[in-house]
Design an enzyme around this catalytic site. Structure first.
Site, PDB file in Angstrom:
ATOM      1  N   ASN A   8      60.665 108.594 -32.305  1.00 25.64           N
ATOM      2  CA  ASN A   8      61.323 109.318 -33.391  1.00 25.64           C
ATOM      3  C   ASN A   8      62.180 108.332 -34.190  1.00 25.64           C
ATOM      4  O   ASN A   8      63.054 107.659 -33.637  1.00 25.64           O
ATOM      5  CB  ASN A   8      62.191 110.441 -32.813  1.00 25.64           C
ATOM      6  CG  ASN A   8      62.733 111.367 -33.884  1.00 25.64           C
ATOM      7  OD1 ASN A   8      63.243 110.909 -34.907  1.00 25.64           O
ATOM      8  ND2 ASN A   8      62.645 112.664 -33.654  1.00 25.64           N
ATOM      9  N   HIS A  44      61.804 113.923 -38.541  1.00 23.63           N
ATOM     10  CA  HIS A  44      62.283 115.282 -38.776  1.00 23.63           C
ATOM     11  C   HIS A  44      62.991 115.282 -40.127  1.00 23.63           C
ATOM     12  O   HIS A  44      64.196 115.059 -40.204  1.00 23.63           O
ATOM     13  CB  HIS A  44      63.233 115.719 -37.664  1.00 23.63           C
ATOM     14  CG  HIS A  44      63.667 117.141 -37.752  1.00 23.63           C
ATOM     15  ND1 HIS A  44      64.076 117.867 -36.657  1.00 23.63           N
ATOM     16  CD2 HIS A  44      63.752 118.002 -38.795  1.00 23.63           C
ATOM     17  CE1 HIS A  44      64.407 119.094 -37.030  1.00 23.63           C
ATOM     18  NE2 HIS A  44      64.217 119.186 -38.335  1.00 23.63           N
ATOM     19  N   ARG A  46      64.954 116.649 -42.968  1.00 20.39           N
ATOM     20  CA  ARG A  46      65.812 117.811 -43.219  1.00 20.39           C
ATOM     21  C   ARG A  46      66.018 117.978 -44.720  1.00 20.39           C
ATOM     22  O   ARG A  46      65.878 117.021 -45.490  1.00 20.39           O
ATOM     23  CB  ARG A  46      67.134 117.657 -42.488  1.00 20.39           C
ATOM     24  CG  ARG A  46      66.957 117.646 -40.967  1.00 20.39           C
ATOM     25  CD  ARG A  46      68.268 117.413 -40.240  1.00 20.39           C
ATOM     26  NE  ARG A  46      68.049 117.379 -38.798  1.00 20.39           N
ATOM     27  CZ  ARG A  46      68.022 118.460 -38.013  1.00 20.39           C
ATOM     28  NH1 ARG A  46      68.203 119.655 -38.545  1.00 20.39           N
ATOM     29  NH2 ARG A  46      67.811 118.354 -36.716  1.00 20.39           N
ATOM     30  N   GLU A  76      58.375 117.003 -37.575  1.00 24.71           N
ATOM     31  CA  GLU A  76      59.118 118.147 -37.050  1.00 24.71           C
ATOM     32  C   GLU A  76      59.900 118.813 -38.172  1.00 24.71           C
ATOM     33  O   GLU A  76      60.342 118.154 -39.106  1.00 24.71           O
ATOM     34  CB  GLU A  76      60.132 117.694 -35.994  1.00 24.71           C
ATOM     35  CG  GLU A  76      59.565 117.010 -34.786  1.00 24.71           C
ATOM     36  CD  GLU A  76      60.656 116.592 -33.817  1.00 24.71           C
ATOM     37  OE1 GLU A  76      61.858 116.618 -34.208  1.00 24.71           O
ATOM     38  OE2 GLU A  76      60.332 116.260 -32.676  1.00 24.71           O
ATOM     39  N   THR A 106      71.257 118.449 -34.870  1.00 24.43           N
ATOM     40  CA  THR A 106      70.027 118.145 -34.138  1.00 24.43           C
ATOM     41  C   THR A 106      69.469 119.436 -33.559  1.00 24.43           C
ATOM     42  O   THR A 106      70.177 120.453 -33.496  1.00 24.43           O
ATOM     43  CB  THR A 106      70.293 117.122 -33.011  1.00 24.43           C
ATOM     44  OG1 THR A 106      69.044 116.722 -32.442  1.00 24.43           O
ATOM     45  CG2 THR A 106      71.201 117.694 -31.949  1.00 24.43           C
ATOM     46  N   HIS A 198      64.075 115.482 -26.265  1.00 24.91           N
ATOM     47  CA  HIS A 198      65.515 115.616 -26.467  1.00 24.91           C
ATOM     48  C   HIS A 198      66.272 115.030 -25.279  1.00 24.91           C
ATOM     49  O   HIS A 198      66.147 115.495 -24.155  1.00 24.91           O
ATOM     50  CB  HIS A 198      65.958 117.057 -26.703  1.00 24.91           C
ATOM     51  CG  HIS A 198      67.150 117.146 -27.621  1.00 24.91           C
ATOM     52  ND1 HIS A 198      67.035 117.237 -28.984  1.00 24.91           N
ATOM     53  CD2 HIS A 198      68.480 117.103 -27.374  1.00 24.91           C
ATOM     54  CE1 HIS A 198      68.226 117.285 -29.538  1.00 24.91           C
ATOM     55  NE2 HIS A 198      69.131 117.185 -28.577  1.00 24.91           N
ATOM     56  N   ASP A 199      67.044 113.999 -25.569  1.00 27.53           N
ATOM     57  CA  ASP A 199      67.912 113.339 -24.586  1.00 27.53           C
ATOM     58  C   ASP A 199      67.146 112.801 -23.384  1.00 27.53           C
ATOM     59  O   ASP A 199      67.661 112.776 -22.257  1.00 27.53           O
ATOM     60  CB  ASP A 199      69.025 114.287 -24.132  1.00 27.53           C
ATOM     61  CG  ASP A 199      69.986 114.626 -25.261  1.00 27.53           C
ATOM     62  OD1 ASP A 199      70.036 113.847 -26.233  1.00 27.53           O
ATOM     63  OD2 ASP A 199      70.677 115.651 -25.180  1.00 27.53           O
ATOM     64  N   GLY A 221      64.028 109.721 -29.703  1.00 26.68           N
ATOM     65  CA  GLY A 221      64.678 109.019 -30.793  1.00 26.68           C
ATOM     66  C   GLY A 221      66.009 108.404 -30.420  1.00 26.68           C
ATOM     67  O   GLY A 221      66.175 107.194 -30.402  1.00 26.68           O
ATOM     68  N   HIS A 222      66.997 109.248 -30.095  1.00 23.86           N
ATOM     69  CA  HIS A 222      68.363 108.758 -29.925  1.00 23.86           C
ATOM     70  C   HIS A 222      68.463 107.741 -28.788  1.00 23.86           C
ATOM     71  O   HIS A 222      68.963 106.624 -28.976  1.00 23.86           O
ATOM     72  CB  HIS A 222      69.315 109.929 -29.661  1.00 23.86           C
ATOM     73  CG  HIS A 222      70.743 109.512 -29.514  1.00 23.86           C
ATOM     74  ND1 HIS A 222      71.568 109.341 -30.599  1.00 23.86           N
ATOM     75  CD2 HIS A 222      71.483 109.214 -28.417  1.00 23.86           C
ATOM     76  CE1 HIS A 222      72.770 108.953 -30.173  1.00 23.86           C
ATOM     77  NE2 HIS A 222      72.741 108.864 -28.855  1.00 23.86           N
TER      78      HIS A 222
END
Length: 248
Positions: A8, A44, A46, A76, A106, A198-199, A221-222
């Site tokens: 991501n 993603h 936005r 996404e 997020t 996620h995470d 991603g993060h």
């Protein structure tokens, strides 16, 4: 089955957007990630373009088509008319629909499939008719999988934030892994493919893949971007691929 890695790029884009400058390059780091063996790239976009800009999408599409034709582009977002038009303009291999409010920092929950199935079905049908695989963001709730399957989607992407939050509590991590596993078992029984995101980290991925060996893809991603600051993007991709169980 091999669990594939999609990188991501939103966190990279967020860093770029701090200045009116073209670096760090979203496509440049995407190229390094794909050259390092990532299966695909995720974005993603936005409505306020605070991370990925709409103008990034055709550039990422061109990168994949020209240099990594075996790779996948995953977009996404919440399915506004504008988002759907954006997807159709760049023909991603996969579209992941998330129930985000535009103001959310997020994604933090999955769809309520029982309540929103009628809304999702024609959107899923439209995207699939355009040639994209459709994945729907889902909580780890086995009871929701029947309603998810009835939307016509190809896959569900399990929201793994609650699992990621247990990084300092082994007992809680085991409970979250089992919740995810039970939901995955229910989804597989209904013929759905499985993604997760996620995470997720190098540390917590192996247990997830061990409990859900049919996991097709993780989108990260993060944590991956944070590790890339220390190890570099190419080595970070290799580390995450190994955590997914890939032989490198």
């Amino acid at each position: 089955m091999t669990t594939e890695l999609s990188v991501n790029l939103n966190a990279v884009a967020m860093l770029r957007n701090r200045r009116d400058l073209p670096w760090p390059s979203v496509t440049g780091l995407g190229r390094i990630a794909l050259a390092g063996g990532a299966h695909g790239l995720t974005v993603h976009p936005r409505p306020d373009q605070r991370h990925i800009r709409f103008s990034d999408l055709p550039e990422i599409r061109a990168l994949i088509d020209a240099e990594f034709p075996q790779a996948e582009f995953n977009i996404e977002g919440y399915p506004t008319p504008e988002f759907l038009d954006l997807c159709e303009s760049v023909s991603p291999e996969q579209v992941t629909l998330v129930p985000d409010d535009p103001a959310q920092p997020t994604s933090d929950h999955g769809w309520d499939f029982a309540a929103e199935g009628d809304f999702l079905r024609p959107i899923v049908e439209r995207l699939k008719a355009g040639g994209s695989r459709v994945s729907l963001f889902a909580d780890a709730d086995a009871a929701q999988m029947q309603a998810a399957a009835e939307t016509g989607c190809d896959r569900v992407e399990f929201y793994t934030g609650p699992y990621g939050a247990t990084h300092d509590d082994a007992a809680a991590a085991a409970r979250e892994i089992e919740r995810l596993g039970e939901a995955a078992d229910a989804a597989l029984a209904l013929g759905l493919g499985l993604n997760a995101g996620h995470d997720l980290t190098v540390a917590n991925l192996p247990a997830l893949v061990a409990r859900i060996p049919a996991l097709a893809e993780v989108s990260i991603g993060h944590g991956l971007t944070a590790d890339a600051l220390e190890y570099g993007m190419a080595e970070t991709v290799r580390r995450f691929r190994r955590a997914c169980g890939q032989a490198i």
